[in-house]
Design a protein around this motif. Structure first.
Motif, mmCIF file in Angstrom:
data_model
loop_
_atom_site.group_PDB
_atom_site.id
_atom_site.type_symbol
_atom_site.label_atom_id
_atom_site.label_comp_id
_atom_site.label_asym_id
_atom_site.label_seq_id
_atom_site.Cartn_x
_atom_site.Cartn_y
_atom_site.Cartn_z
ATOM 1 N N LEU A 36 0.547 -1.327 -0.019
ATOM 2 C CA LEU A 36 0.199 -0.721 -0.265
ATOM 3 C C LEU A 36 1.119 1.049 -0.012
ATOM 4 C CD1 LEU A 36 -2.988 1.484 0.364
ATOM 5 C CD2 LEU A 36 -2.439 0.887 2.288
ATOM 6 N N ALA A 37 0.899 2.031 -1.188
ATOM 7 C CA ALA A 37 1.958 3.305 -0.869
ATOM 8 C C ALA A 37 1.357 3.977 -1.860
ATOM 9 C CB ALA A 37 2.495 3.229 -1.518
ATOM 10 N N SER A 38 1.559 5.621 -2.461
ATOM 11 C CA SER A 38 1.471 7.105 -3.025
ATOM 12 C C SER A 38 1.235 5.871 -4.382
ATOM 13 C CB SER A 38 2.222 7.323 -2.821
ATOM 14 O OG SER A 38 3.357 7.030 -3.137
ATOM 15 N N GLY A 39 1.210 4.845 -4.831
ATOM 16 C CA GLY A 39 1.401 4.847 -6.802
ATOM 17 C C GLY A 39 2.459 5.618 -7.868
ATOM 18 N N GLY A 40 3.284 6.330 -7.073
ATOM 19 C CA GLY A 40 4.536 6.990 -7.638
ATOM 20 C C GLY A 40 5.308 5.625 -7.644
ATOM 21 N N ALA A 47 6.948 -2.808 -5.599
ATOM 22 C CA ALA A 47 5.884 -3.807 -6.042
ATOM 23 C C ALA A 47 6.320 -4.591 -7.050
ATOM 24 C CB ALA A 47 4.372 -2.953 -6.487
ATOM 25 N N GLN A 48 6.968 -3.876 -7.764
ATOM 26 C CA GLN A 48 7.290 -4.773 -8.953
ATOM 27 C C GLN A 48 8.749 -5.842 -9.070
ATOM 28 O OE1 GLN A 48 7.999 -2.809 -12.922
ATOM 29 N NE2 GLN A 48 8.808 -4.341 -14.019
ATOM 30 N N ARG A 49 9.829 -4.897 -8.111
ATOM 31 C CA ARG A 49 11.261 -6.160 -7.686
ATOM 32 C C ARG A 49 10.592 -6.967 -6.522
ATOM 33 N NH1 ARG A 49 13.119 -2.227 -6.849
ATOM 34 N NH2 ARG A 49 12.840 -1.588 -4.247
ATOM 35 N N TYR A 50 9.392 -7.158 -5.744
ATOM 36 C CA TYR A 50 8.920 -8.239 -5.114
ATOM 37 C C TYR A 50 8.076 -8.677 -5.425
ATOM 38 C CZ TYR A 50 11.992 -5.887 -1.576
ATOM 39 O OH TYR A 50 13.335 -5.486 -0.482
ATOM 40 N N HIS A 51 7.552 -8.220 -6.778
ATOM 41 C CA HIS A 51 6.421 -9.007 -7.679
ATOM 42 C C HIS A 51 4.685 -8.845 -6.616
ATOM 43 C CE1 HIS A 51 9.430 -10.390 -10.409
ATOM 44 N NE2 HIS A 51 9.874 -11.277 -8.956
ATOM 45 N N LEU A 52 4.296 -7.876 -6.459
ATOM 46 C CA LEU A 52 3.299 -7.539 -5.702
ATOM 47 C C LEU A 52 2.662 -6.540 -5.918
ATOM 48 C CD1 LEU A 52 5.128 -6.731 -1.601
ATOM 49 C CD2 LEU A 52 3.503 -9.624 -2.663
ATOM 50 N N PRO A 53 1.166 -7.051 -5.957
ATOM 51 C CA PRO A 53 0.324 -6.048 -6.231
ATOM 52 C C PRO A 53 0.470 -5.042 -5.044
ATOM 53 C CG PRO A 53 -0.962 -7.473 -4.522
ATOM 54 C CD PRO A 53 0.505 -7.583 -5.224
ATOM 55 N N LEU A 54 -0.277 -2.949 -6.129
ATOM 56 C CA LEU A 54 0.078 -2.333 -5.197
ATOM 57 C C LEU A 54 -1.098 -1.954 -5.814
ATOM 58 C CD1 LEU A 54 1.386 0.466 -5.032
ATOM 59 C CD2 LEU A 54 2.413 0.611 -6.985
ATOM 60 N N TYR A 55 -1.372 -1.182 -4.005
ATOM 61 C CA TYR A 55 -2.672 -0.577 -3.830
ATOM 62 C C TYR A 55 -2.300 0.862 -3.312
ATOM 63 C CZ TYR A 55 -3.972 -5.608 -3.613
ATOM 64 O OH TYR A 55 -3.896 -6.456 -3.100
ATOM 65 N N THR A 56 -3.423 1.749 -3.655
ATOM 66 C CA THR A 56 -3.079 3.397 -3.499
ATOM 67 C C THR A 56 -4.044 3.533 -2.514
ATOM 68 O OG1 THR A 56 -4.483 4.364 -5.368
ATOM 69 C CG2 THR A 56 -1.715 3.611 -5.443
ATOM 70 N N ASP A 57 -4.949 2.845 -2.088
ATOM 71 C CA ASP A 57 -6.347 3.505 -1.356
ATOM 72 C C ASP A 57 -6.624 1.807 -0.119
ATOM 73 O OD1 ASP A 57 -8.134 3.540 -3.368
ATOM 74 O OD2 ASP A 57 -8.844 2.996 -2.190
ATOM 75 N N VAL A 58 -7.421 2.675 0.658
ATOM 76 C CA VAL A 58 -7.555 1.613 2.326
ATOM 77 C C VAL A 58 -9.187 0.528 1.450
ATOM 78 C CG1 VAL A 58 -8.562 0.334 4.137
ATOM 79 C CG2 VAL A 58 -6.744 3.181 4.288
ATOM 80 N N ALA A 59 -9.416 1.761 0.803
ATOM 81 C CA ALA A 59 -10.812 1.047 0.106
ATOM 82 C C ALA A 59 -10.751 -0.185 -0.592
ATOM 83 C CB ALA A 59 -11.201 1.721 -0.074
ATOM 84 N N SER A 60 -9.023 -0.374 -2.152
ATOM 85 C CA SER A 60 -9.209 -1.123 -2.849
ATOM 86 C C SER A 60 -8.656 -2.109 -2.542
ATOM 87 C CB SER A 60 -8.723 -0.713 -3.723
ATOM 88 O OG SER A 60 -7.181 -0.404 -2.957
ATOM 89 N N LEU A 61 -8.199 -2.307 -1.069
ATOM 90 C CA LEU A 61 -7.979 -3.161 -0.351
ATOM 91 C C LEU A 61 -8.628 -4.806 -0.093
ATOM 92 C CD1 LEU A 61 -6.245 -2.108 2.981
ATOM 93 C CD2 LEU A 61 -4.501 -2.817 0.497
ATOM 94 N N PRO A 62 -7.862 -6.376 -0.710
ATOM 95 C CA PRO A 62 -8.581 -7.427 -0.659
ATOM 96 C C PRO A 62 -9.267 -7.652 1.166
ATOM 97 C CG PRO A 62 -6.246 -7.777 -0.656
ATOM 98 C CD PRO A 62 -6.450 -6.349 -1.013
ATOM 99 N N GLU A 63 -9.865 -9.198 1.018
ATOM 100 C CA GLU A 63 -10.407 -9.008 2.160
ATOM 101 C C GLU A 63 -10.056 -9.884 3.080
ATOM 102 O OE1 GLU A 63 -13.537 -6.036 1.656
ATOM 103 O OE2 GLU A 63 -12.926 -7.473 3.983
ATOM 104 N N ASN A 64 -8.937 -10.655 2.589
ATOM 105 C CA ASN A 64 -7.566 -11.726 3.568
ATOM 106 C C ASN A 64 -7.054 -11.183 4.025
ATOM 107 O OD1 ASN A 64 -6.651 -11.377 0.834
ATOM 108 N ND2 ASN A 64 -5.927 -13.339 0.892
ATOM 109 N N ILE A 65 -6.883 -9.965 4.670
ATOM 110 C CA ILE A 65 -5.485 -9.446 4.888
ATOM 111 C C ILE A 65 -5.293 -10.054 6.640
ATOM 112 C CG2 ILE A 65 -3.922 -7.202 5.507
ATOM 113 C CD1 ILE A 65 -5.023 -6.608 3.036
#
Length: 740
Positions: A36-40, A47-65
């Motif tokens: 979860l970061a600013s998206g810059g 996110a690309q280096r660690y092969h992770l999805p990038l989220y920019t706001d809390v509302a878009s987060l998945p439910e299984n965290i």
């Protein structure tokens, strides 16, 4: 405890990368599911280096965290870390937040955690660092015997919260406490604070200035702490060690009156004036940041995971944290705002500028009985002879460098400066040698023969040919055939005369080392010098000792065997003890068929020796060497020829059996004689040496490199106090861990 890894979200892509590295160390406990970061640009790259999805706001987060690591500045530091923490906890996510956090924010976050039935912690890596742990444990032992008389500490204001934590944990009970600042001197980077902690008088020196463009850098220090006891001082010299004990000087009456050191009252005088406590580790900043910090961060993560997943986990009380928050707030209030010091520039200096450490490893040769024969080789050599040779050799090589540059038409006049591109163009330097000539200029500037102003170099003097010739005659006189064959100095002098042609690529350096295909010059370089004889004898006798401890034959791979200088010494001593059939399988390898043909002609009659073509810049497992197939790897002066020494060592380690050993000899100082001769055959490095502009690594850097490659460096010989140490050649004995 549940075997299912916790699904973890990391918030923040700056220091958050350290948390990502920490989580990756324990894949059985944690599964990182997003950033979860600013998206810059930086967060996208992360996110690309660690092969992770990038989220920019809390509302878009998945439910299984399950767990979120909030690695953003808290509100008190001008960030939104606490607001984000509460939003995440409202979604039923456990939270650990990076320090520092204001007392009121911690209270609000704890209240939010209770409301949503989740856990909240504040992470702090510093108490988990090895040296800090050693300091805290030592302080507890001393506190059981004596009460401290004073505390003297220092830190940067950015890491004042961890300092409070370290002091609180070392003392056990920080109350009563108070802070009062002293009037700062104008423009002084440090601000003094007087006060109490645990009722003990306290003096703090705080580096209270910040670069607004780069607030996470330009600290003068992290943390230093000294606890003063009636018997002496316990000091954490730096956050990463060492921890030292300084016994208090007390001269008993018997010594003052009669100089009687044998009386019972004088027994305490037998204690060293200072002592390092615990294991001494000298890790580089690279290893510290890449390994120690993530491991320290992971300790808070593991404790929280246990608390989340196990009902039997120890209960955590926030009271100590809240007290530390209050203390930190009182301290920062007393300090006031830091002084702004913008546009600072970092200017590193090499450790090699300082004198070598003497004595730390002086006893290591006494621990290894295989050194006895090698030590007899140097019994009639004096330290003065060695240091005099090194001094004269360096002077001759520097003169040769400057003479060759001036002969090419640059650096001839003190008022006429040249930058590196101009020098390279004027001298028509071959592209392969650009880096080498750049290194020459830095060395000439360090020696005071040229002056560097910005990007331009100016000569301070002109070197005449007769002066150059005289300096090489002085080297010959000191060498005196006791440190090696005179052919070695003749070879170096011949290279010095050919530097212009070598720079332009008109003269091949290999033809100077192997004139008309002969080996006599190369033998003088690699076989007959005192360092070559000493180190090759160490290798051979270590091997004999290893053979005496094993019943099965050893598989040995020699990398970059070259002229066979090491092989020949091993063969001599093996034949002495075992005749023609030693219990060994020796694979003589090199990247050049020239050396393999010579070895086949010389050693073809030996049933225990075979040859192979191996390139150290490629994985060995792709060149016919099976993984975990070798008991021992031998490399004499090879790794400096690798494009990337660390990568090469990792490839080499793959073919070692667990518990297998590497014997590595390498130059460990900036050998100017190599930089004016064999360096013209060596490829430019593409590893730490390129970034540091060094051609050769120090002993400490080699040991750190071996550690990074997953090996255990068991010895570095000869030690720093040895007569041969100034010559700057070492044998490293590195073992692959048994569990590898």
């Amino acid at each position: 405890m549940s075997a299912v890894p916790l699904k973890v979200l990391v918030c923040g892509s700056t220091f958050g990368q350290f948390w990502l590295a920490a989580l990756q160390r324990y894949p059985q406990r944690f599964q990182v599911v997003g950033l979860l970061a600013s998206g810059g640009a930086r967060s996208r790259d992360c996110a690309q280096r660690y092969h992770l999805p990038l989220y920019t706001d809390v509302a878009s987060l998945p439910e299984n965290i399950d767990l979120a690591c909030v690695v953003l500045r808290a509100t008190v530091m001008g960030g939104a870390g606490s607001d984000l923490a509460q939003q995440l906890m409202a979604k039923g996510i456990h939270v650990i937040q990076e320090q520092p956090v204001h007392h009121d924010e911690v209270v609000a976050n704890l209240r939010c955690a209770r409301e949503h039935a989740v856990q909240y912690r504040v992470g702090n890596l510093y108490p988990h660092l090895p040296a800090v742990q050693q300091f805290i444990q030592s302080a507890h032992r001393l506190l059981r015997r004596q009460k401290p008389q004073f505390i003297d500490a220092a830190c940067a204001s950015q890491v004042a919260f961890p300092l409070i934590t370290l002091l609180a944990e070392a003392l056990g009970a920080p109350r009563p406490w108070q802070f009062q600042t002293q009037a700062p001197l104008s423009e002084a980077p440090f601000q003094q604070v007087q006060g109490l902690m645990g009722g003990i008088p306290l003096t703090l020196n705080i580096h209270n200035e910040v670069d607004p463009q780069d607030p996470d850098n330009h600290f003068q220090l992290l943390q230093q702490i000294t606890l003063g006891f009636p018997a002496g001082r316990l000091s954490l010299i730096d956050t990463h060690g060492p921890v030292m004990w300084f016994p208090r000087l007390h001269i008993p009456e018997a010594v003052k009156r009669d100089r009687d050191f044998s009386s019972p009252q004088s027994a305490h005088l037998m204690e060293e004036t200072s002592a390092i406590i615990g294991e001494v580790t000298q890790a580089s900043w690279r290893t510290t940041l890449a390994e120690q910090w993530p491991e320290a961060i992971s300790q808070d993560l593991l404790a929280l995971a246990e608390s989340i997943q196990s009902a039997d986990a120890p209960r955590w009380s926030p009271q100590s944290l809240l007290t530390q928050c209050q203390m930190w707030q009182a301290l920062t209030k007393a300090l006031g705002y830091p002084r702004l010091n913008p546009d600072q520039q970092f200017q590193p200096l090499a450790r090699t500028l300082l004198p070598a450490t003497v004595g730390l490893d002086r006893t290591i040769t006494q621990q290894w009985d295989f050194t006895q024969r090698a030590e007899r080789l140097v019994s009639d050599i004096t330290a003065h002879q060695v240091t005099d040779f090194v001094s004269r050799m360096d002077e001759a090589c520097l003169n040769a460098m400057l003479f060759s540059l001036q002969q090419g038409g640059v650096l001839c006049h003190p008022e006429q400066g040249h930058d590196l591109p101009q020098i390279l163009q004027q001298l028509q330097v071959a592209e392969a040698h650009h880096t080498l000539i750049g290194r020459w200029l830095l060395l000439l500037a360090d020696a005071g023969l040229v002056i560097q102003r910005g990007a331009h170099y100016f000569s301070r003097r002109t070197i005449r040919y007769d002066e150059l010739h005289h300096s090489w005659q002085a080297v010959h006189a000191v060498w005196d055939n006791r440190l090696g064959s005179a052919t070695f100095i003749d070879y170096l002098w011949h290279n010095a005369e050919k530097l212009g042609e070598l720079m332009r690529g008109e003269q091949q350096a290999a033809l100077l080392l192997f004139p008309e295909g002969r080996n006599d010059v190369a033998d003088a370089v690699y076989r007959h010098t005192i360092t070559a004889r000493y180190l090759n004898t160490l290798i051979a006798d270590w091997l004999l000792q290893r053979l005496s401890q094993h019943t099965a034959p050893l598989n040995v791979l020699e990398i970059g065997a070259g002229t066979g200088a090491t092989t020949e010494r091993v063969r001599e001593l093996l034949q002495e003890k075992y005749g023609e059939t030693p219990p060994i399988h020796w694979l003589f390898s090199d990247v050049s068929r020239f050396f393999l043909v010579n070895a086949q002609q010389r050693y073809g009659y030996l049933g225990w020796l075979s040859t192979a073509l191996i390139d150290i810049d490629r994985p060995l497992t792709e060149q016919g060497v099976a993984a975990a197939s070798q008991d021992l790897l031998v490399m004499a002066g090879v790794l400096n020829n690798a494009h990337n020494s660390e990568q090469t060592i990792r490839w080499l380690a793959e073919v070692l059996q667990p518990g297998g050993v590497m014997l590595i000899t390498e130059p460990t100082r900036e050998h100017l004689e190599i930089l004016t001769s064999q360096a013209f055959m060596m490829p430019p490095p593409q590893d730490d040496r390129q970034r540091s502009e060094q051609r050769f690594l120090s002993p400490e850097q080699w040991q750190d490199l071996l550690q990074r490659a997953g090996l255990i460096c068991e010895a570095c010989l000869p030690d720093a106090g040895h007569v041969l140490a100034p010559l700057g050649q070492r044998l490293f004995i590195a073992r692959r861990p048994d569990h590898a």
